[in-house]
Design a protein around this motif. Structure first.
Motif, short mmCIF file in Angstrom:
data_model
loop_
_atom_site.label_atom_id
_atom_site.label_comp_id
_atom_site.label_asym_id
_atom_site.label_seq_id
_atom_site.Cartn_x
_atom_site.Cartn_y
_atom_site.Cartn_z
N PHE A 93 30.47 41.96 62.36
CA PHE A 93 30.48 40.65 61.70
C PHE A 93 29.08 40.06 61.58
CE2 PHE A 93 30.97 39.87 66.23
CZ PHE A 93 30.13 38.79 66.47
N GLU A 94 28.14 40.44 62.44
CA GLU A 94 26.78 39.91 62.37
C GLU A 94 26.08 40.32 61.08
OE1 GLU A 94 25.22 37.81 64.13
OE2 GLU A 94 26.35 37.63 66.00
N ARG A 95 26.53 41.41 60.48
CA ARG A 95 25.91 41.87 59.24
C ARG A 95 26.63 41.33 58.00
NH1 ARG A 95 26.08 48.12 60.40
NH2 ARG A 95 25.59 48.27 58.18
N PRO A 134 26.74 35.80 58.47
CA PRO A 134 25.46 35.30 58.97
C PRO A 134 24.26 35.67 58.09
CG PRO A 134 26.76 36.10 60.79
CD PRO A 134 27.51 36.47 59.54
N VAL A 135 24.33 36.85 57.44
CA VAL A 135 23.26 37.24 56.52
C VAL A 135 23.40 36.49 55.20
CG1 VAL A 135 22.16 39.18 55.32
CG2 VAL A 135 23.11 39.50 57.61
N CYS A 191 31.41 41.93 53.88
CA CYS A 191 32.47 41.03 54.35
C CYS A 191 33.85 41.56 53.96
CB CYS A 191 32.27 39.63 53.76
SG CYS A 191 30.83 38.75 54.41
N GLU A 194 28.63 40.52 72.23
CA GLU A 194 28.04 39.24 71.81
C GLU A 194 27.21 38.65 72.94
OE1 GLU A 194 27.27 35.96 69.27
OE2 GLU A 194 27.88 38.04 68.98
N PHE A 212 23.97 40.57 72.98
CA PHE A 212 23.13 40.19 71.85
C PHE A 212 22.43 38.85 72.11
CE2 PHE A 212 22.75 37.81 67.82
CZ PHE A 212 21.85 38.63 67.15
N ARG A 213 23.19 37.86 72.55
CA ARG A 213 22.61 36.53 72.79
C ARG A 213 21.60 36.57 73.93
NH1 ARG A 213 27.34 31.92 72.01
NH2 ARG A 213 28.05 32.60 69.94
N SER A 229 26.33 47.06 73.87
CA SER A 229 26.03 46.29 72.67
C SER A 229 26.85 46.75 71.49
CB SER A 229 24.53 46.38 72.33
OG SER A 229 23.74 45.74 73.31
#
Length: 556
Positions: free
Chosen positions: A207-209, A212-213, A426, A466, A469-470, A496
């Motif tokens: 989902f980060e790709r 958020p992009v 997405c 997550e 990552f944070r 990760s």
């Protein structure tokens, strides 16, 4: 073979029904449903996905196949450009070095894809660059012996050679597990219940790709997302000469239109006073690939010089190879479903992992700066176009090899802003995630055990990566920060990865928690006929090697 489109065909017994406690009355059903039989009120499990226009071994016309192959090529450019864009500057390389790495990655992606579709699992999968290798690669880049090199180009070449050596050594893991059939033996412990989180997180965990992009350049990302959904779903029945052109080529059409729109914004000066991050994600003239890419060039093995080998680097890279192994296993099963094929038997899955190990070896020999895995976005595109043909992917591999040699032409397409790819992700990552969830049809979801395993695996499969990552973003290093660099890379890389984290949790719980007399709840009776190559007659149709090579490599 063309796929049967009868959605009412039953393959297995109807799913478990929930009995209401005494004293609780059901609401009166609508009049039109009162005469329906119980099996007509639900959707029976099906071992092959229906609704695909072409399955794995059926092919569209040559003209359509070429355009579809070009569409897969365009889609794989997102990863082929983004990974070198992230890594090459950190290695000390310049724009010319980045262009050469992109060129090399495209060539090796084409070769690996062709080998996998011909001799590996034979599923329609693209074998492209993997983000799972970023942590060990960045660890190598940060090695004090490399950082102290003052000349940027020299440091780039020495770092690349160190990465090559680590990839060459660590590729042995997949080669050994694959060709020894050890991974096939291990896969016999994987039930549909255990695989649901792995396949689902192979898509949803990325989902980060996605949005958020898009948020970094919403003025082109959001129109791209809306246009792609409109063309591929709402307007998919629009036909030109009895051909569903909008559904089949929605990626090409939407990218062409929004790319043109983004270029108009760029040349009109819309981003002249924007932040650097906005310009990098929105402008169409900052890739610096067209000016630096040669007109003609053939990447070759050891082009950066002889690889250097370090035990510390190799052990860290092995963690990424394990992550690639797990992620590819889930993606292979998703690709089989979206190609309307049966699940790959352990022998075929192990064969595919062996060839993926060969692909990692090629990554190391050519110097792509990263390892490879199954491209999840290209698997999702099989579902979006409803074309699961193997030939289409092989044609896309041909485009990758062709445009890697004719550098200027490939660079033109590689200048597409990454935000446009994020908008497509997405949808396509969602397809793969949904395929993983579809395996729940073979499981007793009225069992508290099943609910616990799937729920915990999915939640922790997202939550733990997550956290890693944070933590890394806030502290500039992962949660594991000991003096042993290889151990840090091992822990930080594995946890990760959402699919790998979900895999560890789901498979361990599924094989240790109340296993006795739970085979039916886990979906094992359905999976039993696919545990051997000859367990189902369709396996030979889908997974036999070409050129009658099965005579020399008989399946088990």
């Amino acid at each position: 073979m063309y796929v049967n489109h009868n959605d009412d065909a039953a393959v297995d017994s109807p799913p478990h029904r929930l009995e209401l406690p005494i004293g609780e009355a059901e609401e009166d059903p609508p009049m039109e449903m009162t005469d329906m039989k119980p099996e007509e009120m639900s959707h029976p499990p099906m071992d092959q996905l229906l609704g695909m226009e072409y399955c794995i071994d059926s092919n569209p016309s040559w003209g359509g196949a070429v355009l579809l192959g070009f569409q897969h090529f365009i889609l794989c450019l997102g990863t082929a450009v983004m990974i070198p864009t992230l890594l090459v500057p950190l290695m000390g390389g310049n724009a010319h070095d980045k262009a050469k790495v992109v060129q090399t990655m495209l060539l090796v992606t084409g070769i690996n894809t062709m080998l996998q579709t011909l001799f590996g699992t034979r599923l329609p999968t693209v074998i492209g660059g993997s983000y799972a290798f970023l942590i060990p690669v960045i660890s190598i880049i940060s090695d004090p012996s490399l950082i102290q090199i003052t000349d940027g180009h020299t440091r780039f070449k020495m770092t690349m050679r160190a990465i090559q050596g680590a990839l060459i050594i660590s590729s042995c893991i997949q080669i050994i597990l694959g060709y020894s059939q050890l991974w096939g033996v291990c896969s016999r412990f994987f039930s549909p219940l255990g695989m649901v989180p792995v396949i689902a997180l192979a898509g949803l965990g990325l989902f980060e790709r996605g949005f958020p992009v898009i948020g970094t350049c919403v003025e082109i990302g959001l129109p791209m997302l809306l246009l792609f959904v409109a063309l591929s779903q709402y307007l998919k029945h629009v036909q030109v000469c009895h051909f569903p052109i909008l559904e089949r080529f929605s990626v090409l059409i939407s990218i062409a239109l929004v790319w043109l729109y983004a270029h108009i914004l760029t040349v009109s000066g819309a981003y002249r006073h924007s932040s650097q991050v906005t310009q990098l994600n929105c402008r169409t003239d900052l890739a610096n690939l067209i000016t630096t890419m040669p007109w003609f060039g053939v990447p070759y093995p050891l082009q950066w010089g002889p690889p250097t080998f370090s035990a510390d680097h190799s052990f860290g890279m092995m963690a990424a190879v394990v992550v690639s192994l797990v992620e590819s296993t889930g993606a292979f099963k998703a690709a089989a479903r979206l190609a309307s094929a049966t699940p790959p038997p352990p022998f075929v899955l192990s064969r595919g992992i062996g060839w993926q190990g060969i692909g990692l070896l090629l990554d190391g020999l050519f110097g792509t700066a990263s390892g490879s895995t199954v491209s999840v976005e290209n698997v999702g595109l099989l579902g979006s176009t409803r074309i699961g043909s193997r030939r289409v992917i092989q044609i896309s591999a041909g485009f990758m090899i062709f445009f890697s040699i004719l550098g200027k032409f490939g660079a033109l397409f590689a200048s597409i802003p990454f935000t446009l790819f994020a908008a497509i992700y997405c949808v396509l990552f969602g397809y793969v995630g949904a395929v993983g969830l579809s395996f729940m049809q073979f499981i007793n979801m009225n069992s508290m055990r099943s609910l616990f395993i799937i729920g915990m695996s999915l939640f922790l499969g997202i939550s733990i990566p997550e956290y890693f990552f944070r933590f890394t973003m806030g502290n500039q290093h992962g949660p594991s920060h000991t003096r042993a660099g290889w151990f840090n890379d091992l822990i930080n890389t594995i946890f990760s990865s959402p699919p790998t984290t979900g895999f560890i949790i789901s498979v361990v719980l599924d094989n240790t928690l109340d296993v006795r007399n739970r085979a039916k709840d886990r979906g094992m009776p359905w999976w039993a006929r696919f545990r051997t190559f000859r367990g189902d007659s369709r396996n030979e149709e889908f997974y036999n090697l070409p050129f009658n090579l099965n005579r020399f490599f008989p399946p088990s």
